[in-house]
Design a protein around this motif. Structure first.
Motif, PDB file in Angstrom:
ATOM      1  N   PRO A 135      76.681  99.964 101.517  1.00 37.10           N
ATOM      2  CA  PRO A 135      77.929  99.633 100.828  1.00 37.10           C
ATOM      3  C   PRO A 135      77.663  98.918  99.500  1.00 37.10           C
ATOM      4  CG  PRO A 135      77.508  98.047 102.571  1.00 37.10           C
ATOM      5  CD  PRO A 135      76.442  99.106 102.690  1.00 37.10           C
ATOM      6  N   ALA A 136      78.523  99.157  98.529  1.00 37.67           N
ATOM      7  CA  ALA A 136      78.427  98.483  97.226  1.00 37.67           C
ATOM      8  C   ALA A 136      79.823  98.406  96.624  1.00 37.67           C
ATOM      9  CB  ALA A 136      77.481  99.234  96.295  1.00 37.67           C
ATOM     10  N   TYR A 137      80.176  97.218  96.141  1.00 38.38           N
ATOM     11  CA  TYR A 137      81.498  96.993  95.565  1.00 38.38           C
ATOM     12  C   TYR A 137      81.360  96.200  94.274  1.00 38.38           C
ATOM     13  CZ  TYR A 137      82.639  97.930 100.451  1.00 38.38           C
ATOM     14  OH  TYR A 137      82.700  98.486 101.715  1.00 38.38           O
ATOM     15  N   ARG A 138      82.067  96.638  93.255  1.00 29.57           N
ATOM     16  CA  ARG A 138      82.156  95.829  92.039  1.00 29.57           C
ATOM     17  C   ARG A 138      83.399  94.957  92.155  1.00 29.57           C
ATOM     18  NH1 ARG A 138      81.000  97.104  85.679  1.00 29.57           N
ATOM     19  NH2 ARG A 138      81.738  95.079  84.899  1.00 29.57           N
ATOM     20  N   ILE A 139      83.201  93.668  91.975  1.00 29.13           N
ATOM     21  CA  ILE A 139      84.265  92.680  92.144  1.00 29.13           C
ATOM     22  C   ILE A 139      84.574  92.033  90.804  1.00 29.13           C
ATOM     23  CG2 ILE A 139      85.022  90.643  93.418  1.00 29.13           C
ATOM     24  CD1 ILE A 139      84.305  92.961  95.260  1.00 29.13           C
ATOM     25  N   ASP A 140      85.850  91.983  90.442  1.00 27.96           N
ATOM     26  CA  ASP A 140      86.319  91.222  89.301  1.00 27.96           C
ATOM     27  C   ASP A 140      87.148  90.064  89.851  1.00 27.96           C
ATOM     28  OD1 ASP A 140      85.372  93.167  87.268  1.00 27.96           O
ATOM     29  OD2 ASP A 140      86.922  94.446  88.157  1.00 27.96           O
ATOM     30  N   VAL A 141      86.807  88.837  89.461  1.00 28.26           N
ATOM     31  CA  VAL A 141      87.474  87.669  90.037  1.00 28.26           C
ATOM     32  C   VAL A 141      87.812  86.656  88.955  1.00 28.26           C
ATOM     33  CG1 VAL A 141      85.257  86.583  90.593  1.00 28.26           C
ATOM     34  CG2 VAL A 141      87.324  85.850  91.806  1.00 28.26           C
ATOM     35  N   ALA A 142      88.999  86.072  89.070  1.00 27.99           N
ATOM     36  CA  ALA A 142      89.430  84.991  88.179  1.00 27.99           C
ATOM     37  C   ALA A 142      89.979  83.864  89.033  1.00 27.99           C
ATOM     38  CB  ALA A 142      90.489  85.488  87.204  1.00 27.99           C
ATOM     39  N   LEU A 143      89.728  82.631  88.597  1.00 24.23           N
ATOM     40  CA  LEU A 143      90.219  81.446  89.281  1.00 24.23           C
ATOM     41  C   LEU A 143      91.001  80.594  88.295  1.00 24.23           C
ATOM     42  CD1 LEU A 143      86.967  80.423  91.217  1.00 24.23           C
ATOM     43  CD2 LEU A 143      88.910  81.748  92.103  1.00 24.23           C
ATOM     44  N   ALA A 144      92.154  80.095  88.717  1.00 32.03           N
ATOM     45  CA  ALA A 144      92.942  79.232  87.854  1.00 32.03           C
ATOM     46  C   ALA A 144      92.309  77.857  87.706  1.00 32.03           C
ATOM     47  CB  ALA A 144      94.362  79.104  88.393  1.00 32.03           C
ATOM     48  N   ASP A 145      91.531  77.447  88.705  1.00 38.59           N
ATOM     49  CA  ASP A 145      90.826  76.163  88.648  1.00 38.59           C
ATOM     50  C   ASP A 145      89.629  76.330  87.713  1.00 38.59           C
ATOM     51  OD1 ASP A 145      88.944  74.038  89.229  1.00 38.59           O
ATOM     52  OD2 ASP A 145      90.150  73.596  90.998  1.00 38.59           O
ATOM     53  N   ASP A 146      89.748  75.770  86.499  1.00 36.57           N
ATOM     54  CA  ASP A 146      88.734  76.012  85.482  1.00 36.57           C
ATOM     55  C   ASP A 146      87.382  75.399  85.838  1.00 36.57           C
ATOM     56  OD1 ASP A 146      88.428  77.246  82.756  1.00 36.57           O
ATOM     57  OD2 ASP A 146      87.658  75.238  82.336  1.00 36.57           O
ATOM     58  N   GLN A 147      87.393  74.283  86.577  1.00 35.27           N
ATOM     59  CA  GLN A 147      86.123  73.646  86.948  1.00 35.27           C
ATOM     60  C   GLN A 147      85.317  74.544  87.892  1.00 35.27           C
ATOM     61  OE1 GLN A 147      86.545  69.693  88.542  1.00 35.27           O
ATOM     62  NE2 GLN A 147      84.375  69.529  89.100  1.00 35.27           N
ATOM     63  N   TRP A 148      85.992  75.071  88.916  1.00 34.70           N
ATOM     64  CA  TRP A 148      85.286  75.962  89.849  1.00 34.70           C
ATOM     65  C   TRP A 148      84.936  77.290  89.183  1.00 34.70           C
ATOM     66  CZ3 TRP A 148      82.592  74.531  93.644  1.00 34.70           C
ATOM     67  CH2 TRP A 148      82.978  73.511  94.498  1.00 34.70           C
ATOM     68  N   TYR A 149      85.809  77.770  88.292  1.00 28.87           N
ATOM     69  CA  TYR A 149      85.523  79.008  87.564  1.00 28.87           C
ATOM     70  C   TYR A 149      84.250  78.865  86.738  1.00 28.87           C
ATOM     71  CZ  TYR A 149      86.198  82.917  84.298  1.00 28.87           C
ATOM     72  OH  TYR A 149      86.013  84.056  83.534  1.00 28.87           O
ATOM     73  N   THR A 150      84.126  77.759  86.041  1.00 29.84           N
ATOM     74  CA  THR A 150      82.943  77.511  85.224  1.00 29.84           C
ATOM     75  C   THR A 150      81.694  77.396  86.091  1.00 29.84           C
ATOM     76  OG1 THR A 150      84.277  76.380  83.538  1.00 29.84           O
ATOM     77  CG2 THR A 150      81.906  75.954  83.529  1.00 29.84           C
ATOM     78  N   GLU A 151      81.824  76.712  87.228  1.00 31.38           N
ATOM     79  CA  GLU A 151      80.685  76.567  88.134  1.00 31.38           C
ATOM     80  C   GLU A 151      80.268  77.919  88.699  1.00 31.38           C
ATOM     81  OE1 GLU A 151      77.598  74.791  90.185  1.00 31.38           O
ATOM     82  OE2 GLU A 151      78.896  73.980  88.609  1.00 31.38           O
TER      83      GLU A 151
END
Length: 265
Positions: A135-151
């Motif tokens: 199996p292989a999946y391309r994932i696009d993800v965004a988080l509104a929490d900028d601190q966790w997004y940056t991490e």
């Protein structure tokens, strides 16, 4: 790129579409995402569930088991999932030990730290597992929490993970290939539009042409913690092409990411 916060990114304002996202591919030789329906054969979802994506990224970030549900809530996250290999399964018999409380024994029970493990002297039980092959999946993800997004961006870019990533079962180890951070633009305004990702909540809008295969499945999308552990609070119906090709869909809000057309949920 512009910075979003939890206060100004809401589903009501822009339909859940962020202005930037992180993109990666997760793959492995095997995968198993256990369907919640009971069956003698332990069946798997074909599309990695959104809740599993959340758990995978929580493992990358080192967040505890029940500590990430709000981070991936519907009003604070967006995820698009694209199968990039033909979806294939095989039934595989596995010998397992019971993990019920009555079948566990304590290791070092008299010490300061005691660990309970299945009793290795008991008889194994054989179960048939439906397992995904390559199996292989391309994932696009965004988080509104900028601190966790940056991490998350830093951790993925460094090729690191706090816990070993897997595709469902812990023994199905996974590799993560980070593609980068991309702007999210509005997709094509044509109708129907050709979608590369699995299409959430648009089952009746798929255009079925001769030679195009389309399958449908409903899987868990959102969770919350409670006194008993965790509870599924929302499901998503996905339409997808098992050949990892695109689908034509009418009346859907599509987004453009890195030259691909996807739908976030």
């Amino acid at each position: 790129m512009s910075q979003q916060s939890l206060d100004d990114w809401t589903v009501d304002e822009n339909g859940g579409q962020p202005d930037r996202c992180l993109s990666f591919t997760v793959r492995g030789p095997w995968g198993h995402f256990r369907r919640i329906e009971g069956n003698i054969v332990k069946q798997t979802y074909r599309i990695i569930p959104r809740t599993t994506v959340a758990g995978l990224l929580a493992a990358v970030l080192g967040i505890e088991r029940d500590g990430y549900y709000d981070l991936f809530a519907p009003d604070s996250s967006a995820v698009a999932i694209e199968p990039v290999r033909e979806i294939r399964t095989v039934n595989m018999p596995m010998n397992t030990l019971s993990t019920a409380a009555g079948n566990l024994q304590s290791l070092n029970g008299r010490g300061k730290i005691s660990v309970k493990l299945p009793d290795p002297t008991t008889l194994r039980q054989q179960h048939n597992y439906e397992v995904l092959v390559d199996p292989a999946y391309r994932i696009d993800v965004a988080l509104a929490d900028d601190q966790w997004y940056t991490e998350l961006r830093k951790t993925l870019a460094a090729g690191e993970s706090h816990y070993v990533p897997s595709l469902g079962l812990s023994e199905h180890l996974a590799d993560i290939e980070y593609h980068g951070e991309f702007d999210v633009a509005d997709g094509s305004q044509s109708d129907p539009v050709e979608i590369d990702s699995a299409v959430p909540n648009a089952v009746d809008d798929v255009v079925l042409d001769a030679g195009t295969r389309c399958q449908i499945e409903e899987s868990p999308a959102f969770m919350e913690s409670d006194a008993g552990g965790r509870t599924t609070t929302g499901f998503t119906n996905y339409a997808y092409n098992p050949d990892a090709d695109s689908l034509e869909v009418r009346d859907t809000k599509a987004a453009s990411v890195d030259g691909r057309t996807v739908v976030f949920v």
